[in-house]
Scaffold this active site. Sequence first.
Site, short mmCIF file in Angstrom:
data_model
loop_
_atom_site.label_atom_id
_atom_site.label_comp_id
_atom_site.label_asym_id
_atom_site.label_seq_id
_atom_site.Cartn_x
_atom_site.Cartn_y
_atom_site.Cartn_z
N HIS A 11 0.83 -1.21 0.00
CA HIS A 11 0.00 0.00 0.00
C HIS A 11 0.86 1.26 0.00
CE1 HIS A 11 -3.22 -2.90 0.63
NE2 HIS A 11 -2.40 -3.46 1.51
N GLU A 25 -2.08 0.27 7.80
CA GLU A 25 -1.23 -0.79 7.24
C GLU A 25 -0.02 -0.22 6.51
OE1 GLU A 25 -3.27 -3.42 4.59
OE2 GLU A 25 -1.48 -4.66 4.24
N HIS A 84 2.77 -7.14 4.23
CA HIS A 84 1.41 -6.63 4.48
C HIS A 84 0.99 -6.90 5.92
CE1 HIS A 84 -0.05 -5.67 0.33
NE2 HIS A 84 1.09 -6.31 0.06
N GLU A 150 1.73 -11.70 5.68
CA GLU A 150 0.65 -10.99 6.38
C GLU A 150 1.01 -11.01 7.87
OE1 GLU A 150 -1.82 -9.26 5.26
OE2 GLU A 150 -2.41 -10.01 3.30
ZN LIG Z 1 -2.26 -5.32 2.42
#
Ligand SMILES: [Zn+2]
Length: 264
Positions: A11, A25, A84, A150
Amino acid sequence: MAKIIVLDPGHGGPDSGAVGNGLREKDVTLAIAQRAARLLRTMGADVRLTRNDDRVFSEDKATDLNERADFANKLHADYFISIHINAGRGTGFESYIAPSVANQEAARHQNIVHGEVAGVFQGTGLPDRGKKTANFAVLRRTSMPAILLECGFIDQVEDASRLKNLAFLDNVAQAIARGAARAVGLGAASPAPNPVPKSLSKYYKDIIPGMEWGTDSVDALYERGIMRGDGQGNFRPTETMTRLEAAVAINNAIEYILKQTGKS
Ligand SMILES: [Zn+2]
């Protein structure tokens, strides 16, 4: 030739990614990636980031993801690591590679990196959700082994409290760096002149392979009472020093020297 590792902080810019518990995030992924980049560079890797600040290649999401993959493809990178933070009311760590049978090297790398990072999460009581596959754009379009991490759930209070802790982010970044270094065989191509590897720190657990050059100094400063870690077995070797900490260390050093020379 140095191994080229591309770190991809998820992002950025107008795309905050997931948000929760006062965290965005895009900020957490950048913080982890920058820490991992510093460590991997001390290990001799050529590290490139798809972004090193709050921006994206394109405000169009699909175009942006393709650009991130193309960035690594043009560099002929050895490894691509996308970072992420999860959302959706789960908890813990999981990793993804593309679901291809031809992806054996990515799977081998995933075993190593996943094991390192999952260990950090489990060390603070957060679960290992497992090694998974998904057809994510950055995994599908990259032409080298690629993984997407993640790193906890931003919308889960327990996970978010870890993600707000800079020492935890350091530990995650160290695990990523250790795993990536092992996966691509950093240092294996150019053995050190001394074939007997030095043991790492006697006092700290976060003086990791690649930091051999500073380990003796770190241990000597501990033994002489000049500079100590955080009291929990960490030296935090990549953190910057404040002026206050510098003053204490310098004064401790002067007192040590004066004591040694009998002038105090
Ligand atoms: Zn993400």
